[in-house]
Design a protein around this motif. Structure first.
Motif, PDB file in Angstrom:
ATOM      1  N   ASN A 112      38.540  42.751  27.915  1.00  0.00           N
ATOM      2  CA  ASN A 112      39.666  43.608  28.257  1.00  0.00           C
ATOM      3  C   ASN A 112      39.262  45.027  27.482  1.00  0.00           C
ATOM      4  N   LEU A 113      39.241  45.872  28.278  1.00  0.00           N
ATOM      5  CA  LEU A 113      38.973  47.407  27.836  1.00  0.00           C
ATOM      6  C   LEU A 113      39.866  47.975  26.953  1.00  0.00           C
ATOM      7  N   HIS A 114      41.142  47.385  26.939  1.00  0.00           N
ATOM      8  CA  HIS A 114      42.258  47.862  25.819  1.00  0.00           C
ATOM      9  C   HIS A 114      42.260  47.029  24.658  1.00  0.00           C
ATOM     10  N   HIS A 115      41.310  45.814  24.511  1.00  0.00           N
ATOM     11  CA  HIS A 115      41.010  45.021  23.189  1.00  0.00           C
ATOM     12  C   HIS A 115      39.772  44.695  23.484  1.00  0.00           C
ATOM     13  N   THR A 116      38.544  45.283  23.351  1.00  0.00           N
ATOM     14  CA  THR A 116      37.168  44.858  23.456  1.00  0.00           C
ATOM     15  C   THR A 116      36.699  43.834  22.462  1.00  0.00           C
ATOM     16  N   THR A 117      36.340  42.594  22.709  1.00  0.00           N
ATOM     17  CA  THR A 117      35.862  41.753  21.860  1.00  0.00           C
ATOM     18  C   THR A 117      34.630  41.055  22.386  1.00  0.00           C
ATOM     19  N   GLY A 118      34.247  41.393  23.632  1.00  0.00           N
ATOM     20  CA  GLY A 118      32.750  40.659  24.081  1.00  0.00           C
ATOM     21  C   GLY A 118      32.254  41.729  24.822  1.00  0.00           C
ATOM     22  N   ILE A 119      31.740  41.534  26.171  1.00  0.00           N
ATOM     23  CA  ILE A 119      30.921  42.357  26.981  1.00  0.00           C
ATOM     24  C   ILE A 119      31.311  43.749  26.920  1.00  0.00           C
ATOM     25  N   LEU A 120      32.441  44.214  27.122  1.00  0.00           N
ATOM     26  CA  LEU A 120      32.731  45.527  27.031  1.00  0.00           C
ATOM     27  C   LEU A 120      32.766  46.210  25.617  1.00  0.00           C
ATOM     28  N   LYS A 121      32.717  45.476  24.671  1.00  0.00           N
ATOM     29  CA  LYS A 121      32.671  45.855  23.186  1.00  0.00           C
ATOM     30  C   LYS A 121      31.068  45.991  23.169  1.00  0.00           C
ATOM     31  N   GLU A 122      30.174  45.519  23.635  1.00  0.00           N
ATOM     32  CA  GLU A 122      28.800  45.526  23.683  1.00  0.00           C
ATOM     33  C   GLU A 122      28.371  46.755  24.363  1.00  0.00           C
ATOM     34  N   ILE A 123      28.936  47.247  25.400  1.00  0.00           N
ATOM     35  CA  ILE A 123      28.703  48.533  26.200  1.00  0.00           C
ATOM     36  C   ILE A 123      29.002  49.674  25.260  1.00  0.00           C
ATOM     37  N   ASN A 124      30.176  49.672  24.562  1.00  0.00           N
ATOM     38  CA  ASN A 124      30.545  50.713  23.664  1.00  0.00           C
ATOM     39  C   ASN A 124      29.483  50.810  22.683  1.00  0.00           C
ATOM     40  N   GLU A 125      29.034  49.795  22.092  1.00  0.00           N
ATOM     41  CA  GLU A 125      27.970  49.772  21.217  1.00  0.00           C
ATOM     42  C   GLU A 125      26.710  50.367  21.375  1.00  0.00           C
ATOM     43  N   GLN A 126      26.282  50.119  22.752  1.00  0.00           N
ATOM     44  CA  GLN A 126      24.979  50.727  23.159  1.00  0.00           C
ATOM     45  C   GLN A 126      25.229  51.999  23.412  1.00  0.00           C
ATOM     46  N   LEU A 127      26.284  52.509  23.753  1.00  0.00           N
ATOM     47  CA  LEU A 127      26.645  54.181  24.020  1.00  0.00           C
ATOM     48  C   LEU A 127      26.641  54.711  22.681  1.00  0.00           C
ATOM     49  N   ALA A 128      27.252  54.147  21.386  1.00  0.00           N
ATOM     50  CA  ALA A 128      27.097  54.656  20.294  1.00  0.00           C
ATOM     51  C   ALA A 128      25.835  54.836  19.764  1.00  0.00           C
TER      52      ALA A 128
END
Length: 524
Positions: free
Chosen positions: A66-82
């Motif tokens: 869930n983009l508004h509470h990332t815990t899995g695959i979407l959180k990993e995309i944020n970490e990749q961007l960072a």
């Protein structure tokens, strides 16, 4: 990443999982329903099954985060961007940079706070100031769009209660301010620096400021490694001895120097549009946080994103962000090396053009190709000729110039066509000269009539209003926004007393072919 989002969506679409959930298209091919299966599937005389967007479009179901509470695959995309920017916290956005700007300003201000706002900021920044009920003190940049450090310093000397400074960097045309020096002044005065870096997503520390990786470099054999580098250089007409930070340097070529991203030079929060300068779908963006920013401000901004961003984010857009990050991780350094070589070649080949003239790449973001005109032949006319005769669609035009945006996905053929078109235009206008002191911005100080004034947009925006014609608006106070789009910088805003010069400027822009958005309203 443990699993690629695009592939995960693809697997779901090919599985037997039936969607008793949103969205209402139920992953069915609507074009087939409209045209009929047989007609829709005929491609070049062959019957094939086409890709269709509904196929990958889902909501927040089990296993997709869930983009508004990332815990899995979407959180990993944020970490990749960072990781690509060399920082700890980045949040992807699916509402464009506008979402990030609204959230960042709303989260970091209290009603009545004073902000120092660069006059050439995008309309989203003005809208954020309105919603935050902030008091705005304007910072007037040079007419190129560059913000002078001494003007920031002077503003704090005149008003030490400034809580936040908001500027655009790089600008629409690629102009760069000294963010490092500005950030030092801002932080000395215990304020925050927020940068609208919508046009700076491509300025990635991990790619631009490290050596490119070459095929076969995993081998431990130094001879094989050197051969790989030489092959890369040879394929791109380069000398491998000159493969330094300026990858792909051609002998005697014009230098191409990409600037730092504002987050690297001291900005507390920056917002960038992935779709503007990187291979990602329109509307994809990101908000970047300085590692020095207190955690409570990051959290408050996260909360504000929940307010301004849709609660039903597009998984197709997020898959596009995932594809973009994966491409940059695996192919980015080589792609940038080739891109820089294309830019160098283009700037070198067009350096002696007289009219229209290509603005030098020095001291700005070279990805923005600014084509100067003026003196009887406007940028609008040049852009129209390039569209009609040469089938080249540029990004934007004004009276004095037009703008071609480039990216790592541009091709040799694209650059060649633009160069050849400019060659012909130089022959056509061989006796013309570009306008002297070509400006990217109007003289806002003159047009505004007043400076050193604190504006509260909200008190005028929410007041009773009445519509009047342009010529009857002179001397009245605006209750809305008027802007030329693109780039979307408001010429009139709530609280501004409209001057004759402002009305004349807007009328001249209309006659030149500019698209005017908004209308002049009278405060009741």
């Amino acid at each position: 990443m443990s699993e690629d989002l695009y592939e995960k969506l693809n697997k779901l679409s090919e599985s037997d999982v039936y969607p008793f959930h949103m969205p209402g298209h139920k992953r069915q091919d609507l074009r087939s329903e409209i045209l009929g299966d047989e007609e829709n599937n005929i491609i070049d005389g062959r019957q094939e099954k086409q890709w269709y967007p509904e196929k990958l479009d889902i909501t927040e179901i089990d296993g997709f985060d869930n983009l508004h509470h990332t815990t899995g695959i979407l959180k990993e995309i944020n970490e990749q961007l960072a990781a690509l920017y060399g920082i700890k916290n980045v949040r992807m956005l699916v509402g464009g940079s506008t979402t990030g700007i609204l959230a960042a300003v709303f989260a970091t201000l209290h009603p009545g706070d004073i902000i120092l706002l660069a006059r050439n900021c995008h309309m989203s920044v003005y809208h954020a100031a309105l919603l935050s009920h902030a008091k705005v003190k304007f910072l007037y940049p040079e007419r190129s769009g560059v913000v002078f450090v001494e003007n920031v310093k002077k503003a704090f000397e005149e008003d030490p209660d400034i809580k936040e400074v908001i500027i655009t960097d790089p600008t629409y045309e690629g102009m760069k301010s000294d963010i490092h020096a500005i950030s030092e002044i801002v932080h000395e005065n215990k304020a925050l620096l927020l940068v609208d870096a919508a046009h700076g997503a491509h300025l990635m520390k991990s790619i631009l400021f490290s050596e490119p990786e070459f095929e076969n470099t995993e081998t431990s054999n130094n001879q094989d490694k050197e051969e790989s580098i030489n092959n890369f250089a040879s394929n791109n007409k380069l000398n491998s001895k000159n493969l330094s930070r300026q990858r792909g340097r051609v002998s005697n070529a014009i230098e191409i120097r990409f600037p730092h991203h504002p987050i690297d030079d001291g900005a507390d929060i920056a917002v960038s549009s992935l779709h503007k300068t990187l291979p990602a779908l329109t509307g994809t963006a990101e908000i970047l946080f300085s590692d020095a920013l207190p955690k409570e401000i990051v959290q408050k901004t996260d909360d504000a994103i929940d307010i301004f961003e849709t609660s039903s984010p597009s998984y197709i857009m997020m898959a596009s962000i995932s594809n973009c990050t994966e491409f940059l991780e695996k192919k980015g350094k080589i792609a940038y090396a080739k891109y820089e070589n294309r830019l160098k070649k283009f700037y070198k080949e067009t350096a002696k053009f007289d009219f229209p003239k290509v603005l030098t790449s020095e001291k700005r973001d070279p990805s923005k190709i600014v084509i100067l005109a003026g003196n009887g032949v406007s940028g609008y006319e040049i852009m129209d000729i390039l569209r009609r005769k040469y089938h080249l669609e540029l990004e934007e035009a004004s009276e004095n110039y037009c703008l071609a945006m480039t990216s790592i996905m541009d091709t040799d053929e694209g650059f060649r066509r633009l160069k050849n078109a400019l060659v012909e235009l130089n022959k056509r206008y061989k006796k013309k000269q570009v306008a002297e002191n070509t400006s990217m911005l109007p003289d806002f100080e003159m047009l505004d009539g007043k400076i050193d004034v604190l504006y509260d947009f909200s008190s005028y925006y929410f007041a009773n209003r009445s519509k009047v014609s342009d010529d009857r608006s002179i001397g009245k106070v605006a209750a809305g926004f008027v802007k030329i789009y693109p780039p979307g910088v408001p010429f009139i805003f709530p609280g501004l007393k409209i001057t004759e010069d402002m009305v004349k400027y807007i009328e001249a822009a209309k006659k030149s072919g500019a698209e005017i958005i908004g209308q002049i309203d009278d405060e009741a």
